[in-house]
Design a protein around this motif. Structure first.
Motif, PDB file in Angstrom:
ATOM      1  N   VAL A 181     -10.783   4.228   6.496  1.00  0.00           N
ATOM      2  CA  VAL A 181      -9.505   4.930   5.177  1.00  0.00           C
ATOM      3  C   VAL A 181      -9.194   6.272   5.627  1.00  0.00           C
ATOM      4  O   VAL A 181      -7.772   6.858   5.372  1.00  0.00           O
ATOM      5  CB  VAL A 181     -10.283   4.638   3.374  1.00  0.00           C
ATOM      6  CG1 VAL A 181      -9.184   5.686   2.421  1.00  0.00           C
ATOM      7  CG2 VAL A 181     -10.976   3.744   3.197  1.00  0.00           C
ATOM      8  N   GLN A 182      -9.657   7.085   5.812  1.00  0.00           N
ATOM      9  CA  GLN A 182      -9.136   7.852   6.402  1.00  0.00           C
ATOM     10  C   GLN A 182      -8.038   8.075   7.306  1.00  0.00           C
ATOM     11  O   GLN A 182      -6.916   8.636   7.869  1.00  0.00           O
ATOM     12  CB  GLN A 182     -10.132   8.887   6.891  1.00  0.00           C
ATOM     13  CG  GLN A 182     -10.856   9.601   5.719  1.00  0.00           C
ATOM     14  CD  GLN A 182     -10.056  10.839   4.085  1.00  0.00           C
ATOM     15  OE1 GLN A 182      -8.909  11.120   4.499  1.00  0.00           O
ATOM     16  NE2 GLN A 182     -10.115  10.399   3.187  1.00  0.00           N
ATOM     17  N   VAL A 183      -8.244   7.348   8.635  1.00  0.00           N
ATOM     18  CA  VAL A 183      -7.386   7.531   9.489  1.00  0.00           C
ATOM     19  C   VAL A 183      -6.078   6.012   9.212  1.00  0.00           C
ATOM     20  O   VAL A 183      -5.114   6.531   9.757  1.00  0.00           O
ATOM     21  CB  VAL A 183      -8.126   6.423  10.809  1.00  0.00           C
ATOM     22  CG1 VAL A 183      -7.587   5.341  12.062  1.00  0.00           C
ATOM     23  CG2 VAL A 183      -9.885   7.274  11.536  1.00  0.00           C
ATOM     24  N   ALA A 216       0.622  -1.196  -0.079  1.00  0.00           N
ATOM     25  CA  ALA A 216       0.159   0.195  -0.220  1.00  0.00           C
ATOM     26  C   ALA A 216       0.763   0.997  -0.084  1.00  0.00           C
ATOM     27  O   ALA A 216       2.435   1.054   0.705  1.00  0.00           O
ATOM     28  CB  ALA A 216      -0.880   0.170   1.568  1.00  0.00           C
ATOM     29  N   ARG A 217       0.815   1.843  -0.511  1.00  0.00           N
ATOM     30  CA  ARG A 217       1.226   3.580  -0.651  1.00  0.00           C
ATOM     31  C   ARG A 217       0.125   4.858  -0.784  1.00  0.00           C
ATOM     32  O   ARG A 217      -1.438   4.191  -1.229  1.00  0.00           O
ATOM     33  CB  ARG A 217       2.137   3.883  -1.878  1.00  0.00           C
ATOM     34  CG  ARG A 217       1.432   2.843  -3.372  1.00  0.00           C
ATOM     35  CD  ARG A 217       2.615   3.447  -4.633  1.00  0.00           C
ATOM     36  NE  ARG A 217       2.655   3.216  -5.641  1.00  0.00           N
ATOM     37  CZ  ARG A 217       1.702   2.026  -5.871  1.00  0.00           C
ATOM     38  NH1 ARG A 217       1.833   0.721  -5.140  1.00  0.00           N
ATOM     39  NH2 ARG A 217       0.573   2.177  -7.126  1.00  0.00           N
ATOM     40  N   ILE A 277       2.895  -2.081   9.037  1.00  0.00           N
ATOM     41  CA  ILE A 277       1.740  -0.616   9.230  1.00  0.00           C
ATOM     42  C   ILE A 277       0.961  -1.027   8.103  1.00  0.00           C
ATOM     43  O   ILE A 277       0.234  -0.913   8.678  1.00  0.00           O
ATOM     44  CB  ILE A 277       1.995   0.522  10.258  1.00  0.00           C
ATOM     45  CG1 ILE A 277       2.842   0.202  11.518  1.00  0.00           C
ATOM     46  CG2 ILE A 277       1.256   1.097  10.044  1.00  0.00           C
ATOM     47  CD1 ILE A 277       3.270   1.133  12.049  1.00  0.00           C
ATOM     48  N   ARG A 278       1.889   0.101   7.007  1.00  0.00           N
ATOM     49  CA  ARG A 278       0.683  -0.150   5.813  1.00  0.00           C
ATOM     50  C   ARG A 278       0.349  -0.863   5.298  1.00  0.00           C
ATOM     51  O   ARG A 278      -0.840  -1.198   4.846  1.00  0.00           O
ATOM     52  CB  ARG A 278       1.590   0.881   4.416  1.00  0.00           C
ATOM     53  CG  ARG A 278       2.597   2.250   4.926  1.00  0.00           C
ATOM     54  CD  ARG A 278       3.428   2.339   3.732  1.00  0.00           C
ATOM     55  NE  ARG A 278       3.710   1.915   3.007  1.00  0.00           N
ATOM     56  CZ  ARG A 278       5.063   1.788   2.463  1.00  0.00           C
ATOM     57  NH1 ARG A 278       6.052   3.280   3.398  1.00  0.00           N
ATOM     58  NH2 ARG A 278       6.440   1.168   2.456  1.00  0.00           N
ATOM     59  N   ILE A 296      -0.280   5.899   7.475  1.00  0.00           N
ATOM     60  CA  ILE A 296       0.358   5.382   6.701  1.00  0.00           C
ATOM     61  C   ILE A 296       1.368   6.909   6.864  1.00  0.00           C
ATOM     62  O   ILE A 296       2.760   6.639   6.323  1.00  0.00           O
ATOM     63  CB  ILE A 296      -0.368   4.940   5.287  1.00  0.00           C
ATOM     64  CG1 ILE A 296      -1.024   4.209   5.085  1.00  0.00           C
ATOM     65  CG2 ILE A 296       0.741   5.359   4.082  1.00  0.00           C
ATOM     66  CD1 ILE A 296      -1.481   3.370   4.436  1.00  0.00           C
ATOM     67  N   ARG A 297       0.978   8.300   6.687  1.00  0.00           N
ATOM     68  CA  ARG A 297       1.992   9.067   5.931  1.00  0.00           C
ATOM     69  C   ARG A 297       3.326   9.254   7.616  1.00  0.00           C
ATOM     70  O   ARG A 297       3.740   9.631   7.156  1.00  0.00           O
ATOM     71  CB  ARG A 297       1.038  10.654   6.396  1.00  0.00           C
ATOM     72  CG  ARG A 297       0.468  11.124   4.855  1.00  0.00           C
ATOM     73  CD  ARG A 297      -0.410  12.181   5.431  1.00  0.00           C
ATOM     74  NE  ARG A 297      -1.388  12.121   4.222  1.00  0.00           N
ATOM     75  CZ  ARG A 297      -2.224  12.268   4.081  1.00  0.00           C
ATOM     76  NH1 ARG A 297      -3.136  11.776   5.748  1.00  0.00           N
ATOM     77  NH2 ARG A 297      -3.112  11.955   3.807  1.00  0.00           N
TER      78      ARG A 297
END
Length: 167
Positions: free
Chosen positions: A109-111, A4-5, A125-126, A116-117
């Motif tokens: 998704v937002q959390v 994921a990215r 974690i990602r 991820i950021r």
């Protein structure tokens, strides 16, 4: 199994395909999608699911960000620890589709995007957050979540209007 990215989509893109499945989920802003000659729109309430080896392209507005989750299309062996997750996730990629997100999934998704950021270099974690999102999405689809069929390519009056105003 997956990676994921977070990514900002360029205004113009090239058409491509790859040997893995891909989920592209709006985090902020808007984006256009073209999958195998059909078009759709992404925003913070939609995700696009693209099966492996299908032609596609994405382009974003001036400010956008999406969560891109690449999923291995090869089947793991039943004794693999991730086998059950793979079976649930692979159901998402039967055909290209845009899926509506309910409020709870949109919050996840937002959390997840925020985390991820924050943990930019922590692949584990990602991957776990991406797996959770895909499993929740699979559960929603099994329970009849809204899917938006991609439409045949054609002129979008709003895009045409915006182009005329800008040029």
């Amino acid at each position: 199994m997956l990676s994921a990215r977070l990514q900002t989509l360029p205004e113009y893109t090239h058409q491509h395909r790859h040997d893995h499945h891909q989920a592209v989920i709006g985090v902020y802003g808007g984006a256009e999608v073209s999958v195998d000659g059909r078009e759709g729109r992404l925003d913070t309430w939609r995700a696009c699911l693209v099966p492996a080896n299908i032609r596609h392209e994405f382009s974003g507005g001036r400010e956008n960000q999406v969560l891109v989750i690449d999923v291995d299309a090869r089947n793991p062996q039943p004794q693999d620890i991730h086998y059950q997750d793979f079976v649930a996730v692979s159901r998402l990629f039967r055909q290209p589709v845009v899926v509506g997100l309910d409020a709870h999934l949109q919050q996840l998704v937002q959390v997840s995007a925020t985390e991820i950021r924050r943990s930019d270099t922590e692949q584990g974690i990602r991957d776990h957050l991406a797996t959770a999102i895909l499993l929740a999405l699979s559960d929603r689809l099994d329970k009849g979540a809204e899917t938006l069929p991609l439409r045949r390519a054609g002129l979008d009056p709003e895009n045409l209007r915006q182009y005329v105003l800008e040029n």
